[in-house]
Structure formats: structure tokens, C-alpha cells
Enzyme design. Structure first.
Site, PDB file in Angstrom:
ATOM      1  N   ASP A   1       0.704  -1.241  -0.191  1.00 48.15           N
ATOM      2  CA  ASP A   1      -0.062  -0.179  -0.216  1.00 48.15           C
ATOM      3  C   ASP A   1       0.955   1.166  -0.152  1.00 48.15           C
ATOM      4  O   ASP A   1       1.280   1.514   1.017  1.00 48.15           O
ATOM      5  CB  ASP A   1      -0.663  -0.068   1.261  1.00 48.15           C
ATOM      6  CG  ASP A   1      -2.034   1.070   1.195  1.00 48.15           C
ATOM      7  OD1 ASP A   1      -1.729   2.120   0.333  1.00 48.15           O
ATOM      8  OD2 ASP A   1      -2.905   1.181   2.042  1.00 48.15           O
TER       9      ASP A   1
ATOM     10  N   LYS B   1       0.021   4.240  -0.534  1.00 43.72           N
ATOM     11  CA  LYS B   1      -0.435   5.315  -0.145  1.00 43.72           C
ATOM     12  C   LYS B   1      -0.200   5.803   1.488  1.00 43.72           C
ATOM     13  O   LYS B   1      -0.480   6.740   1.847  1.00 43.72           O
ATOM     14  CB  LYS B   1      -1.998   5.368  -0.412  1.00 43.72           C
ATOM     15  CG  LYS B   1      -2.493   5.377  -2.002  1.00 43.72           C
ATOM     16  CD  LYS B   1      -3.820   5.124  -2.018  1.00 43.72           C
ATOM     17  CE  LYS B   1      -4.348   5.070  -3.243  1.00 43.72           C
ATOM     18  NZ  LYS B   1      -5.780   4.999  -3.507  1.00 43.72           N
TER      19      LYS B   1
ATOM     20  N   GLY C   1      -0.144   7.609 -23.986  1.00 45.51           N
ATOM     21  CA  GLY C   1       0.258   7.267 -25.234  1.00 45.51           C
ATOM     22  C   GLY C   1       0.632   5.806 -25.133  1.00 45.51           C
ATOM     23  O   GLY C   1       0.435   5.175 -24.109  1.00 45.51           O
ATOM     24  N   HIS C   2       0.527   5.207 -26.247  1.00 48.86           N
ATOM     25  CA  HIS C   2       0.866   3.723 -26.544  1.00 48.86           C
ATOM     26  C   HIS C   2       1.874   3.931 -27.792  1.00 48.86           C
ATOM     27  O   HIS C   2       2.227   4.906 -28.179  1.00 48.86           O
ATOM     28  CB  HIS C   2      -0.279   3.167 -26.691  1.00 48.86           C
ATOM     29  CG  HIS C   2      -1.240   2.775 -25.514  1.00 48.86           C
ATOM     30  ND1 HIS C   2      -0.817   2.021 -24.385  1.00 48.86           N
ATOM     31  CD2 HIS C   2      -2.283   3.380 -25.211  1.00 48.86           C
ATOM     32  CE1 HIS C   2      -1.838   1.877 -23.628  1.00 48.86           C
ATOM     33  NE2 HIS C   2      -2.610   2.674 -23.950  1.00 48.86           N
TER      34      HIS C   2
ATOM     35  N   ASP D   1       7.410   0.377 -27.947  1.00 50.59           N
ATOM     36  CA  ASP D   1       7.383  -0.217 -26.476  1.00 50.59           C
ATOM     37  C   ASP D   1       8.598  -1.009 -26.306  1.00 50.59           C
ATOM     38  O   ASP D   1       9.124  -0.909 -25.284  1.00 50.59           O
ATOM     39  CB  ASP D   1       6.106  -1.260 -26.557  1.00 50.59           C
ATOM     40  CG  ASP D   1       4.908  -0.426 -26.271  1.00 50.59           C
ATOM     41  OD1 ASP D   1       4.755   0.682 -26.005  1.00 50.59           O
ATOM     42  OD2 ASP D   1       3.678  -1.184 -25.892  1.00 50.59           O
TER      43      ASP D   1
END
Length: 390
Positions: A74, A76, A139-140, A170
Site C-alpha cells: 500500500d 498510499k 500514449g501507446h 514499446d
């Protein structure tokens, strides 16, 4: 580093190296898989409470997790951040693929991590880089290729650009450049003792792959128009052709001596051999090649050209490639449980890579993972009880 995860019997040129991989999609997980198969101990950190992956694959097919230990944290909570910084103190590398600023917001940015471990190699993968006007944009692969100019260059004349799967930005400009960067930093650390931050941007990595094309353009040997050049289907002797059984063969005889061999076996009129690079003949040459190719099946052409240097090959499907005699002879595909996949590459003569398997149950237990980093059972139990890890 001596205080990190022990080698645990792993082999490969990176045996003894400890890598923290921040869970994500695409190029960073492929880099993590390759580093693991080269012998590194890779700890994949997943966010507690994160949603399902884009492709919810069964564990046996989920190569984003093969070869790793898994720790859900976690991030956070301050305890989760402190835990990860403590792990980074004992690691050699950290690789992440979040948008710029996300790791800083989590309290895990490079300045903080390197303050705790000055020898840490911190690899960052983004589409547009850590700064600049598009750095915070999503984006990709297709997005990054569009900005690099490469997407415009891929396809046939008069037709729209064709996405080359997600291999170029990629994985070519992304994962491969990230690996090159962190391994170069590892070599530099062996001299200086200091780590550093690697900023790997997929637009720039993809552009780097096209460096020779830019040189050709500067020399006047390449047109900025799609489908008019030697390597983009513009040349009839570097293209694919349909066969009698509606399959295809790839022709790549760029050099005159290879083209002459191709013409002899096809056969092709000798006037084309003498004027291979005369563009005024290319339309007629293409038509003659296409007509010849339609007269035999793909298997027929494969057999005819098998013993030649004419640079003709059958266009295999992904499934067919696994069973081709060349690939079987080299062990180019391997079994990992029920999954058949490409074998680790490249190959090493002294320290061979190993095929990464899906994480076993003990690789998912925080007690097992954190003990490797020297944490006491009582500390681990407290983190589990509080929900910081799971």
C-alpha cells in the site's frame, strides 16, 4: 549488493544482481523478465488494491510476473513508502514506467532513493521523457511512433501507415533501450561506485532505431514518402508476394549477386538483372515477379530456394514459426509449463540464461520475500497485520 537478495541458485551473467520492478504494462515488465532470465533476482512491487490488468491472463501465461518474487504494498501509506525505500537501500536497480512525477508523489523519486542508496541504478521508462511539453501525456506504441516519424514511414505507397504491432516503440525503443541504459550504468558503477538515473523515452528510443534511415535521407538516398524506398516495399526485390495457395513469401535480395541468384531460380528476365536498381524497370519487374510467384505454392518456393542465397523465405505465422525446422533445431521456442514461448535471448556461452517460470506460492508470500532483505519476522508480521503489505 551484499545486503540484497541472495542468488538463490540462479545462474546467468546477472546472477547476484537485485532489481526492484514497479509493476506496470509493456516495456518495463519485458525488461524485468529479461533481467530475471539473465540471472537477476527481480522483485515486482504491485500496488495493494490495484485493479485487474489490461489483459487478465492466467498466471501460467502472464509473462509480466514470471521469474519474479511478488510483493503487494500500500504505497498510499507512509509505512509502505518507508518499506520500499528500505528495500531500495539493499537493491542494485529500480525500474519503473509511471508518468513523470508519480514516483515523486509516492515519496519514491530518484533523489530520495539515491539519498538512501547512492549506488542505486534508477531506470525510468516513459513515452515522451521526464520533461518537455508532452511529458505528462498518455500514449501507446502507435502514439510514440507517430511522433517519431516512423509510423509515417511504415506501409505501402498510397495506403495509410500500418502499426507494426507494438514492437518498435514499446519493446525496441523502450524495453531494449532501458536494458541497455541500466546495464551501461551498472558498468559505470563498477568504476565509480555511484548509481545514476536513466531517462528512457520511447519516442527517442524508436527514433534511435531509425538512425540509418535519417543518414540515408541526408545523403539523398531515401524519400520521406512512404512505400518508395528500398526497405519499405518500394523496391520489388524487397517485398512480399502471394503464392498459388494464397500464402506469401518474403523476397529480400538487395545485393546484386543475391538478386542474380533469385532471378536464375525464379526465373526472371535477365534485363532486370542488369538493371536491378533502374527504377524505371521496377513496375515491370514487380509484375513479373508477382506473376511467377502465383505459379507455385509457398512450400514449393521454400524448397526451391532452400539451398540458395537468394534471400527468399516463407512468411510463417506465429504458430508455424514454432515448428519450423530451423527454430526447432536451435531451440528457439521453449516450454514453460503449458506455455510455449520464445527462448531467452541473447545466448551466453559461459553463463546461460534460464527460462523464467510463473511465481510459486512462496514467491508471493511477503514473509519469504522480505526475509531475503533481512527483515525480522516480527516486523513483517506487523506490516501484514496493519495491511501495509499483503
Amino acid at each position: 549488493m551484499d545486503a540484497g537478495i541472495p542468488a538463490a541458485g540462479k545462474t546467468g551473467p546477472l546472477a547476484g544482481l537485485t532489481v526492484i520492478e514497479m509493476a506496470g504494462l509493456g516495456p518495463v515488465p519485458l525488461a524485468g523478465l529479461m533481467l530475471s532470465e539473465m540471472g537477476a533476482e527481480v522483485l515486482r512491487v504491485e500496488r495493494a488494491g490495484s485493479g485487474p490488468a489490461l489483459l487478465n491472463l492466467p498466471a501460467e501465461y502472464d509473462l509480466d510476473r514470471h521469474g519474479r518474487s511478488i510483493l503487494r504494498v500500500d504505497l498510499k501509506r507512509g509505512e509502505g513508502t518507508e518499506l520500499l525505500l528500505g528495500l531500495a537501500e539493499k537493491a542494485d536497480m529500480l525500474i519503473e514506467g509511471y508518468r513523470p512525477g508519480v514516483m515523486e508523489q509516492l515519496g519514491l523519486g530518484p533523489n530520495t532513493a539515491l539519498a538512501r542508496n547512492p549506488a542505486l541504478i534508477y531506470g525510468r521508462m516513459t513515452g515522451f521523457g521526464q520533461d518537455g511539453p508532452l511529458s505528462d501525456r498518455a500514449g501507446h506504441d502507435i502514439t510514440y511512433l507517430a511522433y517519431s516519424g516512423l509510423l509515417h514511414a511504415i506501409g505501402r505507397r498510397g495506403n495509410p501507415p500500418v502499426p507494426p504491432l507494438n514492437l518498435v516503440a514499446d519493446y525496441g525503443g523502450g524495453a531494449m533501450m532501458l536494458i541497455a541504459g541500466v546495464l551501461a550504468a551498472l558498468f559505470q558503477r563498477s568504476r565509480s561506485g555511484k548509481g545514476q538515473v536513466i531517462d528512457a523515452a520511447m519516442v527517442e528510443g524508436a527514433s534511435m532505431l531509425a538512425t540509418p534511415v535519417h543518414a540515408f535521407m541526408a545523403a539523398g538516398l531515401w524519400s520521406d514518402a512512404r512505400g518508395e524506398n528500398l526497405l519499405d516495399s518500394g523496391a520489388p526485390f524487397y517485398d512480399t508476394y502471394e503464392t498459388a495457395d494464397a500464402r506469401h513469401v518474403a523476397v529480400g535480395c538487395l545485393e546484386p549477386r543475391f538478386f542474380a541468384e533469385f532471378a536464375r531460380l525464379l526465373p526472371l528476365d535477365q534485363r532486370f538483372v542488369h538493371g536491378q536498381y533502374d527504377r524505371t524497370t521496377w513496375a515491370a519487374m514487380r509484375a513479373e515477379i508477382a506473376g511467377r510467384m502465383k505459379q507455385k505454392t509457398r512450400s514449393d518456393w521454400e524448397a526451391l530456394f532452400a539451398a540458395s542465397d537468394a534471400c527468399v523465405a516463407p512468411v510463417l505465422s506465429l504458430l508455424e514459426a514454432r515448428d519450423h525446422p530451423r527454430n526447432r533445431a536451435r531451440g528457439a521456442f521453449v516450454k514453460s509449463g503449458t506455455l510455449e514461448r520464445p527462448a531467452p535471448a541473447p545466448r551466453f556461452s559461459q553463463t546461460p540464461s534460464t527460462v523464467a517460470a510463473a511465481p510459486a506460492d512462496h514467491d508471493r508470500r511477503p514473509q519469504t520475500v522480505l526475509k531475503r532483505f533481512g527483515m525480522a519476522e516480527s516486523e513483517i508480521a506487523a506490516l501484514v497485520k496493519s495491511g501495509v503489505i499483503g
